[in-house]
Design a protein around this motif. Sequence first.
Motif, PDB file in Angstrom:
ATOM      1  N   VAL A   5     -22.052   2.575  24.105  1.00  0.00           N
ATOM      2  CA  VAL A   5     -20.955   2.400  24.968  1.00  0.00           C
ATOM      3  C   VAL A   5     -21.386   1.210  26.416  1.00  0.00           C
ATOM      4  O   VAL A   5     -21.125   0.181  26.055  1.00  0.00           O
ATOM      5  N   VAL A   6     -22.098   1.763  27.029  1.00  0.00           N
ATOM      6  CA  VAL A   6     -22.750   1.379  28.222  1.00  0.00           C
ATOM      7  C   VAL A   6     -23.997  -0.112  27.918  1.00  0.00           C
ATOM      8  O   VAL A   6     -23.373  -0.914  28.730  1.00  0.00           O
ATOM      9  N   LEU A   7     -24.411   0.470  27.011  1.00  0.00           N
ATOM     10  CA  LEU A   7     -25.361  -0.626  26.315  1.00  0.00           C
ATOM     11  C   LEU A   7     -24.667  -1.940  25.478  1.00  0.00           C
ATOM     12  O   LEU A   7     -24.719  -3.393  25.550  1.00  0.00           O
ATOM     13  N   PHE A   8     -23.744  -1.465  25.014  1.00  0.00           N
ATOM     14  CA  PHE A   8     -22.289  -2.711  24.817  1.00  0.00           C
ATOM     15  C   PHE A   8     -22.187  -2.934  25.410  1.00  0.00           C
ATOM     16  O   PHE A   8     -22.085  -4.272  25.269  1.00  0.00           O
ATOM     17  N   LEU A   9     -21.341  -3.022  26.811  1.00  0.00           N
ATOM     18  CA  LEU A   9     -21.025  -3.634  27.659  1.00  0.00           C
ATOM     19  C   LEU A   9     -22.154  -4.222  28.532  1.00  0.00           C
ATOM     20  O   LEU A   9     -21.736  -5.276  28.800  1.00  0.00           O
ATOM     21  N   CYS A  12     -22.679  -7.416  26.412  1.00  0.00           N
ATOM     22  CA  CYS A  12     -21.274  -8.543  27.398  1.00  0.00           C
ATOM     23  C   CYS A  12     -21.417  -9.285  28.341  1.00  0.00           C
ATOM     24  O   CYS A  12     -21.558 -10.038  28.193  1.00  0.00           O
ATOM     25  N   VAL A  13     -21.926  -8.115  29.307  1.00  0.00           N
ATOM     26  CA  VAL A  13     -23.044  -8.708  31.169  1.00  0.00           C
ATOM     27  C   VAL A  13     -23.454 -10.230  30.875  1.00  0.00           C
ATOM     28  O   VAL A  13     -23.069 -10.785  31.461  1.00  0.00           O
ATOM     29  N   GLN A  14     -24.313  -9.878  29.792  1.00  0.00           N
ATOM     30  CA  GLN A  14     -25.791 -10.058  29.397  1.00  0.00           C
ATOM     31  C   GLN A  14     -25.779 -12.123  29.208  1.00  0.00           C
ATOM     32  O   GLN A  14     -25.872 -12.466  29.637  1.00  0.00           O
ATOM     33  N   LEU A  15     -24.085 -11.884  27.972  1.00  0.00           N
ATOM     34  CA  LEU A  15     -24.021 -12.610  27.547  1.00  0.00           C
ATOM     35  C   LEU A  15     -23.333 -14.104  28.537  1.00  0.00           C
ATOM     36  O   LEU A  15     -23.205 -14.920  28.670  1.00  0.00           O
ATOM     37  N   LEU A  16     -21.951 -13.587  29.322  1.00  0.00           N
ATOM     38  CA  LEU A  16     -22.008 -13.623  30.733  1.00  0.00           C
ATOM     39  C   LEU A  16     -22.917 -14.871  31.153  1.00  0.00           C
ATOM     40  O   LEU A  16     -22.340 -15.545  31.744  1.00  0.00           O
ATOM     41  N   GLN A 190     -21.809   0.697  37.337  1.00  0.00           N
ATOM     42  CA  GLN A 190     -23.257   0.758  37.858  1.00  0.00           C
ATOM     43  C   GLN A 190     -25.093   0.750  36.766  1.00  0.00           C
ATOM     44  O   GLN A 190     -25.534  -0.193  36.625  1.00  0.00           O
ATOM     45  N   GLN A 191     -24.343   1.084  36.122  1.00  0.00           N
ATOM     46  CA  GLN A 191     -25.459   1.313  35.091  1.00  0.00           C
ATOM     47  C   GLN A 191     -25.096   0.405  34.072  1.00  0.00           C
ATOM     48  O   GLN A 191     -25.828  -0.868  33.182  1.00  0.00           O
ATOM     49  N   VAL A 192     -24.206  -0.320  33.717  1.00  0.00           N
ATOM     50  CA  VAL A 192     -23.565  -1.822  32.951  1.00  0.00           C
ATOM     51  C   VAL A 192     -23.690  -3.097  34.344  1.00  0.00           C
ATOM     52  O   VAL A 192     -25.116  -3.353  33.128  1.00  0.00           O
ATOM     53  N   TYR A 193     -24.130  -2.718  34.580  1.00  0.00           N
ATOM     54  CA  TYR A 193     -24.455  -4.001  35.763  1.00  0.00           C
ATOM     55  C   TYR A 193     -25.241  -3.992  36.405  1.00  0.00           C
ATOM     56  O   TYR A 193     -26.189  -5.170  36.202  1.00  0.00           O
ATOM     57  N   ASN A 194     -26.184  -2.932  36.035  1.00  0.00           N
ATOM     58  CA  ASN A 194     -28.416  -3.262  36.596  1.00  0.00           C
ATOM     59  C   ASN A 194     -28.704  -4.223  36.293  1.00  0.00           C
ATOM     60  O   ASN A 194     -29.311  -4.519  37.039  1.00  0.00           O
TER      61      ASN A 194
END
Length: 246
Positions: A5-9, A12-16, A190-194
């Motif tokens: 889930v972290v990797l998926f999100l 998504c953030v990187q695409l944005l 934090q893991q998602v956005y880092n």
Amino acid sequence: MAKAVVLFLRVCVQLLALPIYLLSFLGIWEPFCKKIFFPFFTEKFSASYNRKVSGHKQELFCNLQEFAGPSGELTLLEIGTGTGANFQFYPPGCKITCTDTTLNFQHGLSKSMAQNQHLQFQPFLVTPGEDLNQVADSSMDAVVCTLVLCSVQSIEGVLKEVLRVLRTGGAFYFLEHVAADPSSWSYFWQQVYNPTWKLVFDGCCLTREIWKNLEQATFSEIKLRHVQVPLYWTPAQSHIIGYAIK
């Protein structure tokens, strides 16, 4: 499952943030970030951040003068001074040496210096915290570092230099955002956005456990506590604050 889930999100953030990643790939983002975006952001953010942590900083720096030398004059080194957000909390007559890795913060720094004439400013040093060779051994009563250890190349290297330049009995003051409790939603985000956060904010890392580096350094005493700063809608609310004595 959680890692997936972290990797998926994260993707998504990187695409944005894809335009920034493209600019980075083309070699445009880093110089723009360092020279224009990050200094501008830091100047605006510092004012808001200081309002949120004013009480914490007043409490943190209230005993600074106690570490002054026999003459009563306090010699202080600030690593990663930025725009000078801490100046207002330092005692009158403090002899301060400011350092940073760049001169790109000079606009905001000059304004802060003009507003804090109670301090004695020494020549500015352009140098990373890991290499303070322009500062003599055991020459400082206090060293200050706030919101800097999140982005340095080597925390251990910075702390080694801090211990070198501090006189015996001197103090290292810190206020840093850190990794949240691993069981919390804050840590999850934090893991998602880092990865994207580091790119956008000039190497700032959300997941460093800086208190462990401080505990492993050879300070004789550490006064440290974990606090939450109300930086709502950001993954950087978890902080540590305190000081360590050489």
